[in-house]
Every structure is written in C-alpha cells, then in structure tokens.
Design a protein around this motif. Structure first.
Motif, mmCIF file in Angstrom:
data_model
loop_
_atom_site.group_PDB
_atom_site.id
_atom_site.type_symbol
_atom_site.label_atom_id
_atom_site.label_comp_id
_atom_site.label_asym_id
_atom_site.label_seq_id
_atom_site.Cartn_x
_atom_site.Cartn_y
_atom_site.Cartn_z
ATOM 1 N N SER A 72 11.850 -34.369 28.262
ATOM 2 C CA SER A 72 11.124 -35.294 29.138
ATOM 3 C C SER A 72 10.780 -36.636 28.504
ATOM 4 C CB SER A 72 9.833 -34.637 29.636
ATOM 5 O OG SER A 72 9.006 -34.298 28.547
ATOM 6 N N ASP A 73 10.713 -36.715 27.179
ATOM 7 C CA ASP A 73 10.224 -37.931 26.526
ATOM 8 C C ASP A 73 11.380 -38.777 26.023
ATOM 9 O OD1 ASP A 73 7.377 -38.552 24.395
ATOM 10 O OD2 ASP A 73 9.011 -39.892 24.962
ATOM 11 N N ARG A 74 11.501 -39.980 26.552
ATOM 12 C CA ARG A 74 12.626 -40.853 26.222
ATOM 13 C C ARG A 74 12.620 -41.316 24.770
ATOM 14 N NH1 ARG A 74 15.910 -42.851 29.954
ATOM 15 N NH2 ARG A 74 15.445 -42.384 32.141
ATOM 16 N N VAL A 75 11.470 -41.259 24.097
ATOM 17 C CA VAL A 75 11.419 -41.794 22.731
ATOM 18 C C VAL A 75 11.848 -40.777 21.688
ATOM 19 C CG1 VAL A 75 9.583 -43.401 23.348
ATOM 20 C CG2 VAL A 75 9.000 -41.202 22.319
ATOM 21 N N SER A 76 12.176 -39.562 22.109
ATOM 22 C CA SER A 76 12.604 -38.539 21.153
ATOM 23 C C SER A 76 13.841 -39.000 20.401
ATOM 24 C CB SER A 76 12.914 -37.238 21.901
ATOM 25 O OG SER A 76 11.787 -36.811 22.609
ATOM 26 N N GLN A 77 13.878 -38.691 19.102
ATOM 27 C CA GLN A 77 14.966 -39.196 18.258
ATOM 28 C C GLN A 77 15.847 -38.105 17.674
ATOM 29 O OE1 GLN A 77 15.610 -42.501 17.772
ATOM 30 N NE2 GLN A 77 14.044 -42.802 19.333
ATOM 31 N N SER A 78 15.278 -36.908 17.504
ATOM 32 C CA SER A 78 15.993 -35.857 16.786
ATOM 33 C C SER A 78 16.048 -34.602 17.637
ATOM 34 C CB SER A 78 15.282 -35.533 15.465
ATOM 35 O OG SER A 78 15.023 -36.704 14.738
ATOM 36 N N PHE A 79 17.213 -33.960 17.597
ATOM 37 C CA PHE A 79 17.441 -32.814 18.477
ATOM 38 C C PHE A 79 18.118 -31.703 17.690
ATOM 39 C CE2 PHE A 79 16.337 -35.374 22.077
ATOM 40 C CZ PHE A 79 16.645 -36.648 21.641
ATOM 41 N N ASN A 114 22.669 -25.587 27.733
ATOM 42 C CA ASN A 114 22.136 -26.895 28.115
ATOM 43 C C ASN A 114 20.638 -27.001 27.905
ATOM 44 O OD1 ASN A 114 24.762 -27.548 29.149
ATOM 45 N ND2 ASN A 114 24.266 -26.330 30.950
ATOM 46 N N CYS A 115 20.192 -28.237 27.715
ATOM 47 C CA CYS A 115 18.772 -28.495 27.449
ATOM 48 C C CYS A 115 18.425 -29.888 27.950
ATOM 49 C CB CYS A 115 18.535 -28.384 25.939
ATOM 50 S SG CYS A 115 16.902 -28.848 25.359
ATOM 51 N N THR A 116 17.308 -30.020 28.628
ATOM 52 C CA THR A 116 16.820 -31.344 29.019
ATOM 53 C C THR A 116 15.436 -31.546 28.427
ATOM 54 O OG1 THR A 116 15.907 -30.472 31.087
ATOM 55 C CG2 THR A 116 18.122 -31.398 31.176
ATOM 56 N N GLN A 128 26.215 -31.998 21.865
ATOM 57 C CA GLN A 128 26.427 -33.212 22.639
ATOM 58 C C GLN A 128 25.078 -33.784 23.043
ATOM 59 O OE1 GLN A 128 28.800 -31.295 25.754
ATOM 60 N NE2 GLN A 128 30.647 -32.267 24.943
ATOM 61 N N LEU A 129 24.913 -35.083 22.853
ATOM 62 C CA LEU A 129 23.650 -35.740 23.172
ATOM 63 C C LEU A 129 23.882 -36.913 24.106
ATOM 64 C CD1 LEU A 129 20.594 -36.208 22.771
ATOM 65 C CD2 LEU A 129 21.172 -37.512 20.702
ATOM 66 N N ASN A 130 23.088 -36.985 25.153
ATOM 67 C CA ASN A 130 23.119 -38.106 26.083
ATOM 68 C C ASN A 130 21.675 -38.538 26.294
ATOM 69 O OD1 ASN A 130 23.052 -39.754 28.420
ATOM 70 N ND2 ASN A 130 24.945 -38.853 29.173
ATOM 71 N N LYS A 131 21.242 -39.557 25.559
ATOM 72 C CA LYS A 131 19.846 -39.982 25.602
ATOM 73 C C LYS A 131 19.497 -40.619 26.945
ATOM 74 C CE LYS A 131 19.042 -40.551 20.661
ATOM 75 N NZ LYS A 131 18.583 -41.473 19.591
ATOM 76 N N ALA A 132 20.443 -41.290 27.578
ATOM 77 C CA ALA A 132 20.162 -41.920 28.870
ATOM 78 C C ALA A 132 19.818 -40.869 29.912
ATOM 79 C CB ALA A 132 21.357 -42.758 29.320
ATOM 80 N N SER A 133 20.505 -39.746 29.859
ATOM 81 C CA SER A 133 20.245 -38.649 30.799
ATOM 82 C C SER A 133 19.243 -37.647 30.251
ATOM 83 C CB SER A 133 21.560 -37.920 31.133
ATOM 84 O OG SER A 133 22.488 -38.815 31.705
ATOM 85 N N GLN A 134 18.777 -37.832 29.014
ATOM 86 C CA GLN A 134 17.807 -36.944 28.370
ATOM 87 C C GLN A 134 18.333 -35.515 28.386
ATOM 88 O OE1 GLN A 134 14.511 -39.612 30.450
ATOM 89 N NE2 GLN A 134 13.601 -37.887 29.391
ATOM 90 N N TYR A 135 19.501 -35.366 27.835
ATOM 91 C CA TYR A 135 20.236 -34.112 27.948
ATOM 92 C C TYR A 135 20.928 -33.840 26.621
ATOM 93 C CZ TYR A 135 24.073 -31.194 29.801
ATOM 94 O OH TYR A 135 24.982 -30.217 30.051
ATOM 95 N N VAL A 136 20.804 -32.601 26.149
ATOM 96 C CA VAL A 136 21.523 -32.189 24.944
ATOM 97 C C VAL A 136 22.137 -30.818 25.211
ATOM 98 C CG1 VAL A 136 19.386 -31.279 23.912
ATOM 99 C CG2 VAL A 136 21.311 -31.827 22.457
ATOM 100 N N SER A 137 23.356 -30.623 24.727
ATOM 101 C CA SER A 137 24.033 -29.353 24.982
ATOM 102 C C SER A 137 24.666 -28.826 23.700
ATOM 103 C CB SER A 137 25.092 -29.515 26.072
ATOM 104 O OG SER A 137 26.120 -30.380 25.621
#
Lengths: 113, 111
Positions: free
Chosen positions: B26-33, B22-24, B64-73
């Motif tokens: 902080s910046d909501r404008v991030s586009q690429s993970f 898991n990874c969280t 898995q990406l969830n931009k609303a929760s600022q979370y990528v796994s």
C-alpha cells in the motif's frame, strides 16, 4: 556460525504462570525484534529494540514485556500468560535499524492451557 | 486496507510447472522487497530480495517488481515437491525501519 537462537523451542504452560523465552544472536546486530505467527494473520511484530536499553512496542505488545541489557540478548517475558497467547514465536535480528536483511531464530511454539 | 496483501492459497501446481506468487503493498515510498520461504513449523528463510523495477533472477526463482502498480511477484520455474511451503512477501519501510509481512501464500507442488 552466524545464528539467532531461541529457548525453549516448545513450551506448554498454564494460565498465569510467568515465563521467559530467551533469544540470543552472535552477529553483533543492533536491531532485534519479536514476532508471533498465527494462522491467517501472518507475522506480527510484538516488540523491537534498536540497541541496548532501547526498546519499543510493535503492533501487538499487550501482555508482553522485553528487556535489552546486553546487545546479544533480547528475552520475551509473559508475566501472566493467557490462552490467547498460544502461538508460534520468532525472534529476529538485523545489523541495524536501517538494514533490511533480517535473520530469524528457529521459533518457539507456546501453548497456554 | 492491509499494508501487504497476498492470496492465502493454497496454490497447487504440478511438478515441473511454473508457480506464480503475487503480492501488493500500500505504501508508495517502500524501497525494499523480499520473499521468504517457510516450511511448516520452521522459521522464515530469505530467498530473494529486489530493490529496482524489473526482474531479478536467481536459479529457478525470479522476482518481479513494479513500483508504479505497487506489485511484486515471485516465479518458481520447474517447480519441485520440495518447493511446497508457505511463501511470505515482506516490504521494508525506510521511514520507521519496519519490515511488514503479508499473511503468506501456501504452495503445494504435486508429483
């Protein structure tokens, strides 16, 4: 073969003895950068370059210098190394400033006594 | 608050199990993970990239990406001992052209 190369791969030196770690890429990439990696701290950017003769500081630039005289080469210079610069160093490149896919060199393990 | 956060681990799973990393950020404008795999003493190797909300599958790997929760796994199915490595999460910030790495999660797959 597309690659980023670094030399030397391993280096043990003493405090104050100037050293240079070379980095070269054969992909005609505009953007190059240097990172150091330390346990528990992850990868931290030292310096980056957006093109020839254009360089800027990253997050941990103190004690380091860089130059970008040619597109393919981006050497990292330690003018007066100290023990706190003992680390694993990676050079990386990507096509340009806005491109997100980044390629890493094999790493240079530096020990400063 | 760190810009990109990961549990440092180590995470230990038995061979054949699903490993979940898991990874969280902080910046909501991030586009690429991105997820990179790094074997001890070696350079990071890109294994997955994801740009849109939802799942992206590549072989045994699912990002898995969830931009609303600022979370990528990252899920690794049918884990193998050769998957034992440190996995780095990276987030690209368009403004500034910066790629920020988390500190990495060490994964150990036990035979």
């Amino acid at each position: 073969e597309a690659q980023v190369t670094q030399n030397p791969r391993y280096l043990i030196t003493v405090t104050g003895k100037k050293l240079t770690v070379t980095c070269s890429q054969n992909m005609n990439h505009e953007y190059m950068s240097w990172y150091r990696q330390d346990p528990g701290l992850g990868l931290r950017q030292i310096y980056y370059s957006m093109n020839v003769e254009v360089t800027d500081k990253g997050d941990v630039p103190e004690g380091y210098k860089v130059s970008r005289k040619e597109k393919r080469n981006f050497p990292l210079i330690l003018e007066s190394p100290s023990p706190n610069q003992t680390s694993l160093y990676f050079c990386a490149s990507r096509r340009d400033f806005g491109t997100d896919t980044q390629y890493f060199g094999p790493g240079t393990r530096l020990t400063v006594l | 608050q760190k810009e990109v956060e990961q549990n440092s681990g180590p995470l230990s799973v038995p061979e054949g199990a699903i490993a979940s990393l898991n990874c969280t950020y902080s910046d909501r404008v991030s586009q690429s993970f991105f997820w990179y795999r790094q074997y001890s003493g070696k350079s990071p190797e890109l294994i997955m990239s994801i740009y849109s909300n939802g799942d992206k599958e590549d072989g045994r790997f699912t990002a898995q990406l969830n931009k609303a929760s600022q979370y990528v796994s990252l899920l690794i199915r049918d884990s193998q001992p050769s998957d034992s490595a440190t996995y780095l999460c990276a987030v690209f910030y368009n403004q500034g052209g910066k790629l920020i790495f988390g500190q990495g999660t060490e994964l150990s797959v036990k035979p």
